[in-house]
Design a protein around this motif. Structure first.
Motif, PDB file in Angstrom:
ATOM      1  N   GLY A 143       0.839  -1.159   0.003  1.00  0.00           N
ATOM      2  CA  GLY A 143      -0.222  -0.064   0.084  1.00  0.00           C
ATOM      3  C   GLY A 143       0.872   1.293   0.129  1.00  0.00           C
ATOM      4  N   ILE A 144       0.081   2.262   0.173  1.00  0.00           N
ATOM      5  CA  ILE A 144       0.926   3.623   0.327  1.00  0.00           C
ATOM      6  C   ILE A 144       1.062   4.104   1.704  1.00  0.00           C
ATOM      7  CG2 ILE A 144       0.766   6.213  -0.336  1.00  0.00           C
ATOM      8  CD1 ILE A 144      -0.459   5.520  -2.816  1.00  0.00           C
ATOM      9  N   CYS A 145       2.021   4.646   2.336  1.00  0.00           N
ATOM     10  CA  CYS A 145       2.064   4.800   3.716  1.00  0.00           C
ATOM     11  C   CYS A 145       3.306   6.106   3.737  1.00  0.00           C
ATOM     12  CB  CYS A 145       2.560   3.567   4.730  1.00  0.00           C
ATOM     13  SG  CYS A 145       4.243   3.067   4.292  1.00  0.00           S
ATOM     14  N   ASN A 146       3.196   6.683   4.762  1.00  0.00           N
ATOM     15  CA  ASN A 146       3.956   7.743   5.073  1.00  0.00           C
ATOM     16  C   ASN A 146       4.740   7.575   6.803  1.00  0.00           C
ATOM     17  OD1 ASN A 146       2.250   8.920   6.897  1.00  0.00           O
ATOM     18  ND2 ASN A 146       2.254  10.837   5.543  1.00  0.00           N
ATOM     19  N   PHE A 147       5.705   7.730   6.667  1.00  0.00           N
ATOM     20  CA  PHE A 147       6.515   7.857   7.982  1.00  0.00           C
ATOM     21  C   PHE A 147       6.737   9.273   8.481  1.00  0.00           C
ATOM     22  CE2 PHE A 147       7.458   3.588   6.908  1.00  0.00           C
ATOM     23  CZ  PHE A 147       7.989   2.787   7.671  1.00  0.00           C
ATOM     24  N   ASN A 148       6.413   9.652   9.576  1.00  0.00           N
ATOM     25  CA  ASN A 148       6.551  11.017  10.254  1.00  0.00           C
ATOM     26  C   ASN A 148       7.857  10.936  11.183  1.00  0.00           C
ATOM     27  OD1 ASN A 148       4.765  12.184   8.667  1.00  0.00           O
ATOM     28  ND2 ASN A 148       3.177  11.957  10.152  1.00  0.00           N
ATOM     29  N   TYR A 149       8.867  11.629  11.154  1.00  0.00           N
ATOM     30  CA  TYR A 149      10.039  11.560  12.155  1.00  0.00           C
ATOM     31  C   TYR A 149      10.869  12.627  12.143  1.00  0.00           C
ATOM     32  CZ  TYR A 149      12.262  10.419   7.308  1.00  0.00           C
ATOM     33  OH  TYR A 149      12.653  10.610   6.271  1.00  0.00           O
ATOM     34  N   LYS A 150      11.623  12.752  13.066  1.00  0.00           N
ATOM     35  CA  LYS A 150      12.958  13.556  13.243  1.00  0.00           C
ATOM     36  C   LYS A 150      14.087  12.769  13.242  1.00  0.00           C
ATOM     37  CE  LYS A 150      10.574  17.357  15.639  1.00  0.00           C
ATOM     38  NZ  LYS A 150      10.615  18.248  16.927  1.00  0.00           N
ATOM     39  N   ILE A 151      15.268  13.589  12.989  1.00  0.00           N
ATOM     40  CA  ILE A 151      16.563  12.680  12.811  1.00  0.00           C
ATOM     41  C   ILE A 151      17.367  13.111  14.125  1.00  0.00           C
ATOM     42  CG2 ILE A 151      18.759  12.555  11.629  1.00  0.00           C
ATOM     43  CD1 ILE A 151      17.000  13.275   8.876  1.00  0.00           C
ATOM     44  N   ARG A 152      17.961  12.098  14.811  1.00  0.00           N
ATOM     45  CA  ARG A 152      18.804  12.258  15.876  1.00  0.00           C
ATOM     46  C   ARG A 152      20.150  12.854  15.787  1.00  0.00           C
ATOM     47  NH1 ARG A 152      16.159  10.481  20.509  1.00  0.00           N
ATOM     48  NH2 ARG A 152      14.530   8.912  20.387  1.00  0.00           N
ATOM     49  N   PRO A 153      20.836  13.436  16.460  1.00  0.00           N
ATOM     50  CA  PRO A 153      22.284  13.989  16.222  1.00  0.00           C
ATOM     51  C   PRO A 153      22.977  12.984  15.819  1.00  0.00           C
ATOM     52  CG  PRO A 153      21.477  14.695  18.297  1.00  0.00           C
ATOM     53  CD  PRO A 153      20.195  13.761  17.975  1.00  0.00           C
ATOM     54  N   THR A 154      22.665  11.553  16.197  1.00  0.00           N
ATOM     55  CA  THR A 154      23.589  10.531  15.562  1.00  0.00           C
ATOM     56  C   THR A 154      23.338  10.229  14.094  1.00  0.00           C
ATOM     57  OG1 THR A 154      21.918   8.848  16.240  1.00  0.00           O
ATOM     58  CG2 THR A 154      23.486   9.417  17.689  1.00  0.00           C
ATOM     59  N   GLY A 155      22.410  10.900  13.537  1.00  0.00           N
ATOM     60  CA  GLY A 155      21.694  10.642  12.096  1.00  0.00           C
ATOM     61  C   GLY A 155      20.782   9.317  12.232  1.00  0.00           C
ATOM     62  N   GLY A 156      20.358   8.819  13.109  1.00  0.00           N
ATOM     63  CA  GLY A 156      19.350   7.758  12.942  1.00  0.00           C
ATOM     64  C   GLY A 156      17.928   8.340  13.222  1.00  0.00           C
ATOM     65  N   MET A 157      17.059   7.640  12.637  1.00  0.00           N
ATOM     66  CA  MET A 157      15.632   8.253  12.709  1.00  0.00           C
ATOM     67  C   MET A 157      15.031   8.073  13.973  1.00  0.00           C
ATOM     68  SD  MET A 157      14.087   6.249   9.129  1.00  0.00           S
ATOM     69  CE  MET A 157      12.485   7.107   8.939  1.00  0.00           C
ATOM     70  N   CYS A 158      14.059   8.988  14.171  1.00  0.00           N
ATOM     71  CA  CYS A 158      13.064   8.989  15.494  1.00  0.00           C
ATOM     72  C   CYS A 158      11.720   8.761  14.900  1.00  0.00           C
ATOM     73  CB  CYS A 158      13.500   9.861  16.705  1.00  0.00           C
ATOM     74  SG  CYS A 158      12.407   9.615  17.965  1.00  0.00           S
ATOM     75  N   ILE A 159      11.181   7.809  14.563  1.00  0.00           N
ATOM     76  CA  ILE A 159       9.769   7.700  14.151  1.00  0.00           C
ATOM     77  C   ILE A 159       8.662   7.996  15.065  1.00  0.00           C
ATOM     78  CG2 ILE A 159       8.321   6.293  12.829  1.00  0.00           C
ATOM     79  CD1 ILE A 159      10.833   4.754  11.782  1.00  0.00           C
ATOM     80  N   PHE A 160       7.839   8.868  14.634  1.00  0.00           N
ATOM     81  CA  PHE A 160       6.893   9.242  15.819  1.00  0.00           C
ATOM     82  C   PHE A 160       5.434   8.448  15.289  1.00  0.00           C
ATOM     83  CE2 PHE A 160       8.692  13.632  15.271  1.00  0.00           C
ATOM     84  CZ  PHE A 160       9.611  13.447  16.452  1.00  0.00           C
ATOM     85  N   GLU A 161       5.250   8.367  13.963  1.00  0.00           N
ATOM     86  CA  GLU A 161       4.065   7.382  13.482  1.00  0.00           C
ATOM     87  C   GLU A 161       4.121   7.115  12.240  1.00  0.00           C
ATOM     88  OE1 GLU A 161       0.681   9.886  13.992  1.00  0.00           O
ATOM     89  OE2 GLU A 161       1.307  11.197  12.265  1.00  0.00           O
ATOM     90  N   ILE A 162       3.427   6.055  11.920  1.00  0.00           N
ATOM     91  CA  ILE A 162       3.381   5.551  10.335  1.00  0.00           C
ATOM     92  C   ILE A 162       1.927   5.700   9.803  1.00  0.00           C
ATOM     93  CG2 ILE A 162       3.771   3.462   8.658  1.00  0.00           C
ATOM     94  CD1 ILE A 162       5.841   2.569  10.743  1.00  0.00           C
ATOM     95  N   ASN A 163       1.773   6.155   9.002  1.00  0.00           N
ATOM     96  CA  ASN A 163       0.252   6.344   8.414  1.00  0.00           C
ATOM     97  C   ASN A 163      -0.116   5.525   7.222  1.00  0.00           C
ATOM     98  OD1 ASN A 163      -0.755   8.633  10.113  1.00  0.00           O
ATOM     99  ND2 ASN A 163       0.769   9.799   9.093  1.00  0.00           N
TER     100      ASN A 163
END
Length: 349
Positions: free
Chosen positions: A293-313
């Motif tokens: 399906g289609i989806c989207n990831f909402n996130y910020k990027i930590r100082p380490t460069g890794g993702m911090c994912i808040f939600e997946i729609n």
């Protein structure tokens, strides 16, 4: 009779179509509308459209055919987005026969497909419903790209997403989770496990604030999470088939303060691109086993460069429907139209 100017591919909030000529008069000149479409497409692409458009732009003849057929009702569209939520003008600007005009919200009889076209969700609730009703929808003539309802729910439900991530040992890609108000570090985020568009999401500063909003149900109905500060937030829309990413578009948003709950914040700037780090794509794939399906990831990027994912729609997001340059968004839906629709995935997890 409702004005059908909104059903033409060239319609937008600024479209120069004079509806005062009569809402019942459908004898508009397709060539005149084509001129408006060409002018608006040029304005749209000059305003930040993708450079990779030439190979995928519809020919003028194809657009003219679409404009002519648009006055026959819903039947001309390739992509129907349900339920209707106000995105129709922005979707029309993609110029790929996309509409958001069907009012069906998942209850009552399944609507019959007006032609050989796709049915796409505009809400997580509808994404689950399409997965549950996929056999009936296919029988009614719709093309759908979906999977087992449990696969959809374990991503869209925020409590189930956390449990899913823990089971796969990838919860480090999510905000730090607190089991109770007493265990939390304040300020933090309190959010309902089901919801969208910032509904039932709060920045809380104490145990007392948490209990004033939610007295129980932590871990199931409510989540307490780390507040991740930063003015830059990302929304990446994905076209996914069987857990494999077919296309990806990232939109970066800059806001006017580092701690907020969208949409209660002012946007400073945005830009869309597909230059997504491999590390981030691999992280997203880790969540998407068996998903289509289609989806989207909402996130910020930590100082380490890794993702911090808040939600997946598990639906088409407003970023793809409205914010991504229309020419680039059109490419994603053209890629969808090249896929084979699912028939019935209810036997799979």
């Amino acid at each position: 009779m409702l004005c059908q100017c909104r059903d033409v591919p060239g319609y937008s909030r600024s479209a120069e179509i004079d509806c005062s000529l009569g809402h019942g008069n459908l004898q508009a000149d397709p060539k005149a509308l084509l001129g408006l479409w060409q002018k608006e497409r040029k304005d749209d692409d000059d305003d930040g459209g993708s450079s990779a458009t030439s190979a995928s732009d519809a020919s003028s003849l194809d657009v003219e055919d679409d404009l002519c057929s648009s006055f026959t009702g819903h039947g001309a569209a390739k992509f129907h987005f349900v339920p209707a939520n106000g995105w129709h003008p922005d979707l029309c600007k993609m110029h790929c026969s996309a509409r958001n005009t069907i009012e069906w919200a998942g209850k009552g009889p399944v609507p019959s497909a007006p032609c050989d076209c796709w049915l796409l969700p505009t809400s997580d609730k509808m994404a689950v419903r399409i997965a549950q009703l996929q056999a009936e929808l296919v029988e009614a003539g719709w093309k759908v790209l979906t999977c087992h309802p449990r696969t959809v729910q374990r991503l869209s439900n925020k409590a189930k997403l956390y449990k899913h991530a823990r089971a796969l040992c990838i919860d480090r890609a999510l905000p730090r989770h607190y089991d109770s108000p007493e265990a939390a570090e304040y300020p933090c985020i309190l959010k309902a496990s089901v919801g969208q568009h910032g509904k039932d999401v709060f920045i809380v500063n104490s145990i007392e604030e948490v209990l004033n909003i939610a007295a129980e149900g932590f871990g199931d109905n409510w989540l307490l999470q780390e507040l991740v500060a930063g003015v830059q937030e990302y929304s990446t829309s994905l076209l996914v088939e069987g857990g494999r990413i077919i296309d990806a578009i990232c939109t970066e948003y800059e806001y006017d303060r580092p701690a907020y709950v969208w949409p209660n914040v002012d946007e400073v700037s945005r830009r869309s691109h597909s230059d997504i780090p491999r590390l981030h794509l691999d992280t997203m794939v880790g969540f998407l086993k068996d998903y289509s399906g289609i989806c989207n990831f909402n996130y910020k990027i930590r100082p380490t460069g890794g993702m911090c994912i808040f939600e997946i729609n598990t639906r088409v997001g407003a970023d793809l429907a409205c914010d991504v340059p229309r020419s680039r968004a059109r490419i994603l839906f053209q890629k969808l139209d090249q896929l084979s629709p699912v028939r019935n995935m209810l036997g799979k997890n």
